[in-house]
Design an enzyme around this catalytic site. Structure first.
Site, PDB file in Angstrom:
ATOM      1  N   CYS A   1      37.687  37.684  40.876  1.00  0.00           N
ATOM      2  CA  CYS A   1      37.259  38.520  42.015  1.00  0.00           C
ATOM      3  C   CYS A   1      38.278  38.831  42.741  1.00  0.00           C
ATOM      4  O   CYS A   1      37.966  38.747  44.180  1.00  0.00           O
ATOM      5  CB  CYS A   1      36.053  37.380  42.801  1.00  0.00           C
ATOM      6  SG  CYS A   1      37.027  35.592  43.020  1.00  0.00           S
ATOM      7  N   GLY A   2      39.141  39.209  42.397  1.00  0.00           N
ATOM      8  CA  GLY A   2      40.465  39.941  42.928  1.00  0.00           C
ATOM      9  C   GLY A   2      41.266  38.958  43.691  1.00  0.00           C
ATOM     10  O   GLY A   2      41.444  38.029  43.453  1.00  0.00           O
TER      11      GLY A   2
END
Length: 297
Positions: free
Chosen positions: A89-90
């Site tokens: 998720c970055g």
């Protein structure tokens, strides 16, 4: 064709990536829609609690309460850190944990304890031997309300028992599908918010009893809202991250196919050149042999 074979093998390895990332994007999109809807639906209730608290606080400025007044000296700090259970998720989890380190650095002479929400926060704190008071993982919408109540009751008990002098929460506030704001908020002591209207209240049985019942409920709502906001932000971040990964993989496949075709065309051209060169050599040799024979005769 050795280079072309390597490119072909790389294309095969990349081909499965868009399928996987696309599937994960669909799953995250579904979860994001669910949590974002819950955030929107629960906001009016949270705002109503905030309004009630601000009105009551304005009407009892002379009244004292431990959750309002705080301590003269702060030695022990509790931090509720909200992350995800999984990655991909970055920078979602990295930014949250970085904020935790900022709080620890700003309070280097104080005792900082953590209540971890999500496996990433739990594992991070466990690996570094941080004082971990509690951890909560694999939270789902059906249990978030109950867990929020449990957490709010625990931090109030910790405060009354002098285990915490202040309590903060770090979470990502959901703004839109493309944006979430990393938020650090002080939960205890509770900030007195000025009411928009000057209204006097009559308390029955008394103000202290009302506040003792209301303030834990307010904290419960605040933590529940933070859990929902953080979950919606997490799935939004993962959805966007998987979308970018899918686009990057497809772009890489396009570039690799183009490179493969160039390598293949170059190999074919080289083969044709070698064939033509060999044929021309044979014809030339036959011609020269014929001329030599003609001269000898």
């Amino acid at each position: 064709m050795a280079g072309a074979k390597e490119i072909k093998n790389r294309i095969k390895s990349v081909q499965s990536t868009p399928q996987l990332t696309k599937a994960m994007e669909i799953v995250s999109t579904t979860k994001f829609k669910r949590f974002s809807a819950l955030v929107v639906k629960s906001r009016p209730f949270a705002e109503s609690i905030q309004t009630i608290l601000s009105n009551i606080a304005a009407g009892i400025k002379s009244e004292r309460h431990p959750l309002f007044d705080g301590r003269d000296e702060v030695k022990k700090i509790g931090v509720i850190v909200m992350t995800s259970d999984t990655g991909l998720c970055g920078s979602f989890n990295h930014a949250t944990l970085k904020e935790l380190e900022k709080i620890r650095k700003a309070n280097s002479g104080k005792e900082v304890s953590v209540i971890a929400i999500g496996k990433k926060a739990r594992d991070y704190c466990t690996k570094r031997n941080y004082d971990l008071k509690a951890s909560y993982v694999q939270l789902v919408p059906e249990t978030m309300g109950k867990k929020a109540q449990e957490i709010s009751e625990n931090i109030v008990d910790y405060y009354y028992e002098n285990i915490f002098d202040e309590v903060y929460v770090i979470y990502n506030k959901f703004i839109s599908a493309l944006r979430s704001d990393l938020t650090v908020k002080k939960l205890i002591p509770i900030e007195r918010v000025e009411a928009k209207e000057n209204t006097s209240y009559i308390f029955e049985p008394d103000a202290e009893t009302i506040l003792s019942a209301l303030l834990p409920k307010y904290l419960n709502v605040e933590i529940y809202q933070a859990l929902l906001n953080n979950a919606a932000s997490e799935h939004s971040a993962r959805k966007n991250s998987m979308k970018n990964a899918t686009e990057n993989a497809e772009e890489m496949m396009t570039m690799l196919n183009l490179k493969y075709n160039r390598e293949r065309q170059a190999a074919i051209t080289q083969e044709i050149t070698e064939i033509v060169g060999g044929a021309c050599g044979r014809i030339l040799r036959q011609f020269l042999v014929g001329r030599c024979i003609g001269v000898l005769l």
